[in-house]
Design a protein around this motif. Structure first.
Motif, short mmCIF file in Angstrom:
data_model
loop_
_atom_site.label_atom_id
_atom_site.label_comp_id
_atom_site.label_asym_id
_atom_site.label_seq_id
_atom_site.Cartn_x
_atom_site.Cartn_y
_atom_site.Cartn_z
N ASN A 148 18.41 0.20 -10.05
CA ASN A 148 17.70 0.26 -8.77
C ASN A 148 16.87 1.53 -8.67
O ASN A 148 15.74 1.52 -8.17
N PHE A 149 17.44 2.64 -9.16
CA PHE A 149 16.71 3.90 -9.10
C PHE A 149 15.49 3.87 -10.02
O PHE A 149 14.44 4.42 -9.68
N GLU A 150 15.66 3.23 -11.17
CA GLU A 150 14.53 3.13 -12.09
C GLU A 150 13.37 2.40 -11.41
O GLU A 150 12.22 2.82 -11.51
N ALA A 151 13.71 1.30 -10.70
CA ALA A 151 12.67 0.53 -10.01
C ALA A 151 12.04 1.37 -8.89
O ALA A 151 10.82 1.35 -8.69
N VAL A 152 12.88 2.12 -8.18
CA VAL A 152 12.37 2.96 -7.10
C VAL A 152 11.39 3.99 -7.64
O VAL A 152 10.27 4.15 -7.14
N PHE A 153 11.80 4.67 -8.70
CA PHE A 153 10.98 5.77 -9.20
C PHE A 153 9.70 5.30 -9.89
O PHE A 153 8.77 6.06 -10.07
N ARG A 154 9.69 4.03 -10.29
CA ARG A 154 8.48 3.46 -10.90
C ARG A 154 7.40 3.14 -9.86
O ARG A 154 6.23 3.05 -10.17
N ASP A 155 7.84 2.97 -8.62
CA ASP A 155 6.94 2.50 -7.57
C ASP A 155 6.12 3.65 -7.00
O ASP A 155 6.66 4.54 -6.36
N MET A 156 4.81 3.60 -7.21
CA MET A 156 3.98 4.71 -6.73
C MET A 156 3.96 4.78 -5.21
O MET A 156 3.77 5.84 -4.63
N TYR A 157 4.16 3.62 -4.56
CA TYR A 157 4.16 3.63 -3.09
C TYR A 157 5.39 4.36 -2.55
O TYR A 157 5.37 4.90 -1.45
N PHE A 158 6.44 4.36 -3.33
CA PHE A 158 7.62 5.13 -2.93
C PHE A 158 7.27 6.62 -2.90
O PHE A 158 7.54 7.32 -1.92
N TRP A 159 6.65 7.10 -3.99
CA TRP A 159 6.32 8.53 -4.06
C TRP A 159 5.31 8.91 -2.98
O TRP A 159 5.38 9.99 -2.41
N ARG A 160 4.39 7.98 -2.72
CA ARG A 160 3.42 8.26 -1.65
C ARG A 160 4.14 8.39 -0.31
O ARG A 160 3.81 9.24 0.50
N SER A 161 5.10 7.50 -0.10
CA SER A 161 5.82 7.55 1.18
C SER A 161 6.65 8.82 1.29
O SER A 161 6.79 9.39 2.37
N SER A 218 1.95 2.66 14.81
CA SER A 218 1.04 2.36 13.69
C SER A 218 0.50 0.94 13.79
O SER A 218 1.04 0.11 14.53
N ASN A 219 -0.54 0.67 13.04
CA ASN A 219 -1.10 -0.68 12.97
C ASN A 219 -1.78 -0.83 11.62
O ASN A 219 -1.74 0.09 10.79
N ALA A 220 -2.43 -1.97 11.43
CA ALA A 220 -3.02 -2.24 10.12
C ALA A 220 -4.07 -1.19 9.74
O ALA A 220 -4.21 -0.85 8.57
N ALA A 221 -4.77 -0.67 10.75
CA ALA A 221 -5.83 0.29 10.44
C ALA A 221 -5.27 1.64 9.99
O ALA A 221 -5.92 2.38 9.27
N THR A 222 -4.07 1.95 10.44
CA THR A 222 -3.51 3.27 10.11
C THR A 222 -2.36 3.17 9.12
O THR A 222 -1.67 4.16 8.88
N LYS A 223 -2.16 2.01 8.55
CA LYS A 223 -0.98 1.80 7.70
C LYS A 223 -0.91 2.76 6.50
O LYS A 223 0.16 3.14 6.08
N ASN A 224 -2.08 3.14 6.01
CA ASN A 224 -2.07 4.03 4.83
C ASN A 224 -1.49 5.40 5.13
O ASN A 224 -0.92 6.04 4.24
N VAL A 225 -1.65 5.86 6.36
CA VAL A 225 -1.10 7.18 6.68
C VAL A 225 0.22 7.07 7.42
O VAL A 225 0.82 8.07 7.79
N ALA A 226 0.67 5.83 7.65
CA ALA A 226 1.89 5.64 8.43
C ALA A 226 3.08 5.20 7.59
O ALA A 226 4.20 5.14 8.10
N GLU A 227 2.85 4.89 6.32
CA GLU A 227 3.99 4.40 5.55
C GLU A 227 4.85 5.57 5.07
O GLU A 227 4.75 6.01 3.93
N VAL A 228 5.71 6.03 5.98
CA VAL A 228 6.69 7.05 5.60
C VAL A 228 7.87 6.34 4.93
O VAL A 228 7.89 5.11 4.84
N LEU A 229 8.84 7.11 4.52
CA LEU A 229 9.93 6.54 3.74
C LEU A 229 10.67 5.42 4.50
O LEU A 229 11.01 4.38 3.92
#
Lengths: 320, 576
Positions: free
Chosen positions: A77-90, A259-270
């Motif tokens: 599970n951790f391997e999958a988490v750490f592979r996901d760039m959206y995780f690191w972004r969050s 948040s909403n669809a327009a701000t989703k890029n800056v709103a996806e926290v962990l």
């Protein structure tokens, strides 16, 4: 009991180890310790026992056989988490938002407490305290609804801007405005309530210090700076350490509702990331738990660092 | 010192946990579990349990579904229902606070005849997935739930027995239901795939469908009177019943230029995304964005020029920047967006459900709120690409599925199945769609159905029985199908919806395409991680400042890092 025996016992007590001291104290004040039982039971049941569920981070969850029976999958599970760039972004976004909160929002209740403390008229002070505290009791759903009514393109603020001949502003859909909006709404909602703890610390300050400062000709500002603030510094330190320990938790309720669809890029926290992965795709509780465990470890690390830092600077620590 | 001890303890605990996990992962593999366990095999199981003797459905003289079985509605009603049973039900479209057991003749017939009480939990579109997943994983399902099926969870839940597997004799015991189930190919496919019947995919269309090709009914509602006023000629579109995206946006521009609407087009981000789905191949808003190309390989729609996603999105972005689309469309909730059309009257167009029931509602609401007739001022159009093609995905003809709790007792199971079975008979369908016989409808001397509600103060069955949906209304066969012949709807609406379906069948992109079951039933951790709400993604690109091409290409490039592993998996497994 002879005086020699009494003396021996006193000496023993004086040289007792921590555990022995606890035993002696427990024997002496057992009725008071008894009162701790409900709190201890609560902690065991609701804080420590659920920690057993963290093992899910290392398992492939099978609901039918439960958490304990589910098969282990190592660090898959951790391997999958750490592979996901959206995780690191969050992770990055969570830290960014929360460092901002630490700089902007953390001092706000201190300022509110200091201002309220300086109010002379008792009734006015109480009214103001109530006004500042009230928003805490509104849910984020309500606050988000208020913000929408205020800031939408047809809302109060934009209507006023239009009436004044000023171009309207897309408050709700702007990525640039989203983060400041988080801080402002958080301060509006929480600063008053959070100031209570500082007010209680201020009320515990020895009045003689103020009188002495006044006799020495200190101005109001000097009294705040030289008497009030140093006296509440231990409280500030403890709350600062605790806030630092939550740097990876960015307030799901607030961000989810604002948040909403327009701000989703800056709103996806962990927290939003965990929610998305858990509930918008196939359910994977092992993966979600791995993310949560990672977050807790980072929070714990930050807490320890902040605690050390506070003590190194001569302040108060939470433990050790 | 204490801190050091605490760290030492934590370190020791984590080491033990690591050792335990390593040790057990070996055990896991030895029992046959592997990475592939997290993937759903899409190949159909050899051990097919679908009985070849499944009853088929046929269309009766009255146009209503009836199974070619010997078990009639009378037979079902004659069964012993003397034991009172409380059935817990969870579904969306349930209104909190409404009594679904008593208080009106419609519901009382069901509760009294089948001797049941409904214990209802209302779900919303927002919490539907979340709550259902929580209940299923806690092995705490209500007796009957409506679930938004997804293949990954579907395989997992069936494998673990978290939803009830139907007993072997269910098709012979409940043949009307079995016949109706044949209307959606998903029922047979997943029954074979999972080696048993776990999910009842609810057919959108049964026997009343006016054309051979199953297409989407989502359509564009537009003010034709404003077009006339703005000097925009819609006559050719009215004739063909369709409008291209380019024409639609020109129409919006004309309305805006004429000052008839500040923002001509109001829709939620879901429907704005839906527009993309209607005019492009594989945008992913409704169906998967993955598709098998002519080269036999799987591709991701938004990244491929041939799908037209980028160009269509560019047009919508341009429309947004020009003020044709409501600036905060992403904050609108369904049905607030369409309210701007039929209630506020400040919208010239919106996309919505193109069903007879909604045509009637538009007519009613516009009369009530704006004092104008929908049919005099507006029309409904099929949205197409610039080549005149209406894009659809090959249809599995279902929307959500019924699932049963594996923990319910036999009596409850039999009662629910009997109710479903009855609901699939001709008598049951008439009762569901038209209401109480001889009260809400009757046969005239020539055997035609006469609607008795239409001329009353209520006008429609929905107005008369506020708790009409969803338990009976959407019990199994959904209401879309009956739109075409239901005399509860106005003849104008029924003719319009039938006409639109027939026209759409001629210009649809699907024709004889087969469903890609490999793709539909595929699931993996990589696919999970790459999942996204496409409508929100597109809304984000539409509202983003800066150069469209840069923003779009950046988005595609970002997403491909998650998408590529999925494509690799799909191509490794199914590429030709």
């Amino acid at each position: 009991m002879t005086s020699l025996a009494k003396e021996k016992k006193t000496v023993t007590a004086a040289h007792a180890t921590g555990m022995q001291k606890l035993a002696i104290n427990f024997k002496k004040y057992w009725q008071i310790y008894l009162l701790l039982i409900p709190a201890l039971v609560w902690y065991l049941l609701f804080a420590y026992y659920p920690m057993a569920g963290l093992q899910l981070a290392f398992k492939t969850y099978k609901a039918k056989i439960g958490i304990w029976g589910s098969p282990w999958c190592g660090f898959q599970n951790f391997e999958a988490v750490f592979r996901d760039m959206y995780f690191w972004r969050s992770v990055g976004r969570t830290l960014l938002i929360n460092v901002g909160r630490l700089v902007i929002n953390f001092p706000a209740p201190i300022l509110v407490a200091l201002m309220l403390n300086e109010l002379r008229v008792g009734r006015y002070k109480k009214v103001m305290q109530t006004v500042f505290t009230f928003p805490h009791f509104l849910s984020w759903v309500v606050v988000a609804s208020i913000m929408t009514n205020l800031l939408s393109i047809d809302g109060l603020v934009n209507s006023a801007l239009s009436a004044a001949g000023i171009p309207t502003i897309n408050f709700l859909g702007s990525e640039k405005i989203f983060q400041p909006m988080l801080y402002i709404t958080d301060i509006w909602k929480s600063a008053g309530y959070s100031s209570i703890i500082y007010l209680s610390a201020i009320s515990g300050i020895d009045q003689d210090q103020y009188e002495a400062a006044e006799i020495d000709g200190a101005t109001r500002w000097q009294r705040i700076w030289s008497v009030t603030l140093p006296n509440i510094l231990p409280t500030i330190s403890v709350l600062f350490i605790m806030t630092t320990g939550n740097l990876m938790t960015a307030g799901f309720d607030q961000i989810f509702n604002l948040s909403n669809a327009a701000t989703k890029n800056v709103a996806e926290v962990l927290d939003m990331y965990i929610y998305r992965i858990t509930f918008t795709a196939s359910t994977d509780f092992g993966f979600s738990t791995a993310v949560s465990l990672f977050r807790s470890i980072i929070n714990m690390t930050l807490l320890v660092i902040a605690n050390k830092g506070s003590k190194m600077m001569g302040g108060t620590g939470l433990f050790g | 010192m204490k801190t050091r001890k605490l760290f030492a303890m934590l370190l020791a605990a984590s080491l033990i946990a690591s050792l335990a996990s390593c040790g057990n992962s070996g055990d896991t593999s030895s029992t046959g579990s592997s990475d592939s366990d997290s993937q759903t095999s899409s190949s159909t199981s050899d051990s097919s349990t679908a009985e070849s003797s499944t009853p088929a459905s046929t269309k009766t003289d009255s146009g209503v579904l009836a199974a070619t079985t010997d078990v009639t509605a009378e037979d079902i009603l004659a069964r012993d229902y003397s034991e009172p049973i409380t059935i817990s039900f969870a579904g969306i479209q349930v209104t909190d606070g409404l009594d679904y057991n008593h208080g009106n003749e419609y519901y009382e017939w069901w509760t009294e005849t089948f001797n049941v009480e409904w214990d209802i939990t209302s779900l919303t579109f927002d919490n539907w997935v979340e709550r259902m997943n929580t209940w299923i994983n806690a092995d705490d399902l209500p007796d009957w739930s409506v679930w938004n099926f997804n293949a990954g969870d579907g395989a997992n839940y069936a494998d673990q027995g978290l939803v009830m597997e139907m007993p072997e004799d269910w098709k012979t015991q409940y043949p009307n239901l079995a016949a109706a189930a044949t209307c959606s190919p998903a029922n047979e496919y997943y029954e074979n795939l999972y080696g048993g019947m776990y999910y009842f995919f609810r057919p959108v269309f049964a026997n009343n469908f006016p054309s051979d090709t199953i297409t989407s009914h989502i359509s564009m509602f537009m003010r034709t009177d404003w077009a006339e006023e703005a000097g925009y000629d819609l006559s050719a579109n009215i004739e063909s019943g369709s409008i291209s995206l380019t024409q639609f946006l020109e129409y919006c521009q004309a309305i805006k230029d004429a000052g008839l609407a500040e923002y001509p087009w109001y829709n939620t981000s879901s429907y704005v995304g839906n527009v993309l789905d209607r005019v492009t191949e594989a945008s992913g808003v409704i169906q998967n964005a993955y598709y098998k190309g002519d080269d036999g390989m799987y591709h991701w729609g938004p990244a491929e020029e041939e799908t037209g996603v980028k160009e269509a999105l560019r047009q919508i972005k341009q429309a947004y920047d020009n003020g044709l689309l409501y600036p905060e469309f992403y904050t609108l909730q369904d049905p607030d967006d369409i309210g701007h059309f039929y209630a506020a009257g400040d919208a010239a167009a919106n996309m919505y459900t193109g069903m007879a029931a909604w045509f009637d509602r538009y007519e009613q609401y516009m009369q009530e709120n704006l004092g104008v007739s929908f049919w005099d001022t507006s029309d409904v159009f099929i949205l197409t690409d610039d080549e005149g093609v209406a894009h659809d995905d090959p249809s599995t003809n279902y929307w959500a599925c019924n699932i049963l709790s594996p923990n319910m007792d036999e009596a409850t199971y039999e009662r629910i199945m009997s109710i479903w079975d009855y609901g699939c008979t001709e008598e049951g369908q008439l009762r569901i769609r038209l209401g109480v016989p001889d009260v809400d409808w009757k046969y005239d001397e020539e055997g035609n159905i006469v609607n008795l509600v239409q001329d009353t103060e209520y006008g429609t069955l929905e107005n008369k029985y506020t708790s009409l949906y969803p338990i009976t209304g959407n019990m199994f066969i959904l209401s879309d199908d009956y739109s075409f012949i239901n005399p509860g709807f106005t003849e104008t609406s029924r003719e319009k919806v039938t006409d639109l379906y027939n026209k759409r069948a001629e210009i649809t992109s699907v024709k004889d395409e087969e469903i890609d079951w490999d793709l539909s039933s595929y699931s993996s951790q990589a696919m999970n991680l790459a999942s996204m709400t496409y409508a929100d993604e597109y809304a984000n690109i539409i509202t983003k400042d800066g150069d469209f091409d840069t923003n779009y290409d950046q988005w595609v490039s970002d997403k491909l890092s998650m998408i590529q592993p999925v494509l690799d998996e799909l191509n490794a497994a199914f590429a030709e």
